[in-house]
Design an enzyme around this catalytic site. Structure first.
Site, PDB file in Angstrom:
ATOM      1  N   ARG A 252      20.895  -5.433  13.177  1.00 32.62           N
ATOM      2  CA  ARG A 252      20.680  -3.997  12.932  1.00 32.62           C
ATOM      3  C   ARG A 252      19.406  -3.880  12.110  1.00 32.62           C
ATOM      4  NH1 ARG A 252      21.548  -0.487   8.904  1.00 32.62           N
ATOM      5  NH2 ARG A 252      22.245   1.620   9.411  1.00 32.62           N
TER       6      ARG A 252
ATOM      7  N   LYS B 256      16.394  -5.474   3.226  1.00 29.18           N
ATOM      8  CA  LYS B 256      17.304  -5.307   2.085  1.00 29.18           C
ATOM      9  C   LYS B 256      16.763  -5.987   0.831  1.00 29.18           C
ATOM     10  CE  LYS B 256      21.453  -3.892   4.434  1.00 29.18           C
ATOM     11  NZ  LYS B 256      22.755  -4.214   5.017  1.00 29.18           N
TER      12      LYS B 256
HETATM   13  N1  PMM Z   1      23.683  -1.630   6.297  1.00 31.53           N
HETATM   14  C1  PMM Z   1      23.394  -0.355   5.977  1.00 31.53           C
HETATM   15  C2  PMM Z   1      23.999   0.711   6.671  1.00 31.53           C
HETATM   16  N2  PMM Z   1      24.864   0.494   7.674  1.00 31.53           N
HETATM   17  N3  PMM Z   1      26.023  -1.019   9.062  1.00 31.53           N
HETATM   18  C3  PMM Z   1      26.318  -2.271   9.404  1.00 31.53           C
HETATM   19  N4  PMM Z   1      27.193  -2.512  10.409  1.00 31.53           N
HETATM   20  N5  PMM Z   1      25.777  -3.353   8.746  1.00 31.53           N
HETATM   21  C4  PMM Z   1      24.898  -3.204   7.718  1.00 31.53           C
HETATM   22  O1  PMM Z   1      24.453  -4.218   7.152  1.00 31.53           O
HETATM   23  C5  PMM Z   1      24.561  -1.874   7.324  1.00 31.53           C
HETATM   24  C6  PMM Z   1      25.150  -0.793   8.031  1.00 31.53           C
HETATM   25  C7  PMM Z   1      22.429  -0.086   4.875  1.00 31.53           C
HETATM   26  O2  PMM Z   1      21.102  -0.115   5.333  1.00 31.53           O
HETATM   27  P1  PMM Z   1      20.276   1.217   5.727  1.00 31.53           P
HETATM   28  O3  PMM Z   1      20.249   2.106   4.520  1.00 31.53           O
HETATM   29  O4  PMM Z   1      18.916   0.744   6.088  1.00 31.53           O
HETATM   30  O5  PMM Z   1      20.939   1.897   6.890  1.00 31.53           O
END
Ligand code: PMM
Length: 280
Positions: free
Chosen positions: A257, A217
């Site tokens: 994640r 991020k």
């Molecule tokens: N971050 C993203 C998308 N989904 N879900 C949870 N539970 N926690 C997060 O921090 C989160 C998420 C954004 O990141 P991405 O674009 O790499 O999916």
């Protein structure tokens, strides 16, 4: 712990699979079903405990897609992965999308809005009897950067998450089905993310498993910026991501994640060896 929540005896590793053209890191890489399947299966073989499949980008400023588009992106991928025995969560804020994904074999709903974006979500999850990941969220990606104002970010996130937990319980979601997540980067500036990571104990004290999504991020890009201030690109944020995985695992997170399963799996395995006197 709910029977459908991974409990691997160390911090769980959730692999990210975005079937979108515009997610900040993997956007456009896995829009093709075969590419998505190959990557999902590779993360599973590498030891992921869950594969989190999403069809709508939540990157800051992202425009929304309609539910049909979201469903058409993720359904073939979820069907195939679940059919092959892969544990799948669906990353969506829409009840209709969650319902379709669960029918296709997903076993967990990951809602970045914690049930706030769609009034039908909590009931849908309750009816399905599956685990519900509630992330802290204040508004859709188009304007979330304007919502990053806190009196005390740790207390505010805790209190707002507690409201989402109460709403989920009131809708009939089982207590042991709930996972909470501070939502790093969602209506949060870098200093908010760091403060939340420092005070994971406050979230843990709420009594639910805690999931952390720090992978590649922006706040890692600014931490690792070049001397002229240019942020490190997402591709160069992996080692920092693994460091966070080790540290939050040591601080008692239930799961991380991440985009790169191997490095975080090693990181959380190190953390668990350090905390286990029986380990080699
Ligand atoms: N971050 C993203 C998308 N989904 N879900 C949870 N539970 N926690 C997060 O921090 C989160 C998420 C954004 O990141 P991405 O674009 O790499 O999916």
């Amino acid at each position: 712990m709910h029977r459908l929540l991974p409990d691997p005896g160390r911090c769980a590793v959730v692999g990210v699979l975005n079937v979108t053209p515009d997610s900040f890191f993997d956007g456009g890489r896995y829009l093709d079903v075969d590419d998505a399947l190959e990557h999902g299966e590779a993360m599973w073989r590498a030891g992921a405990d869950l594969i989190d499949v999403g069809g709508e980008s939540t990157r800051p400023g992202a425009a929304r897609v309609d539910a049909d588009t979201e469903i058409s992106r993720i359904l073939p991928v979820i069907k195939e992965l679940a059919g092959a025995g892969v544990g799948v969560s669906v990353d969506t804020t829409r009840a209709a999308v969650a319902e379709a994904a669960l029918a296709a074999g997903a076993i967990i709903v990951n809602d970045v809005s914690g049930g706030l974006a769609d009034p039908d979500m909590a009931r849908t999850v309750a009816d399905a009897g599956v685990p519900f990941i509630l992330m802290h969220w204040r508004g859709h990606s188009a304007n979330m950067d304007t919502l990053a104002e806190y009196r005390d970010v740790v207390a505010d996130v805790r209190d707002e998450l507690a409201q989402r937990v109460d709403a989920a319980l009131a809708a009939g979601v089982a207590r042991d089905a709930i996972v909470i997540d501070p939502g790093l980067g969602f209506a949060k500036r870098a200093e908010h993310n760091w403060t939340l990571l420092r005070r994971l104990d406050v979230l843990r004290d709420m009594g639910f498993p805690v999931l952390i999504g720090a992978s590649r991020k922006r706040f890692l890009g600014s931490l690792l910026a070049a001397e002229d201030g240019t942020p490190r690109s997402p591709d160069g944020r992996e080692q920092a991501t693994a460091a966070i995985s080790a540290l939050v695992a040591a601080a008692g997170a239930w799961g991380v994640r991440v985009h790169d399963v191997e490095s975080s799996l090693d990181a959380v395995t190190v953390a668990s060896a350090l905390s286990d006197e029986e380990a080699p």
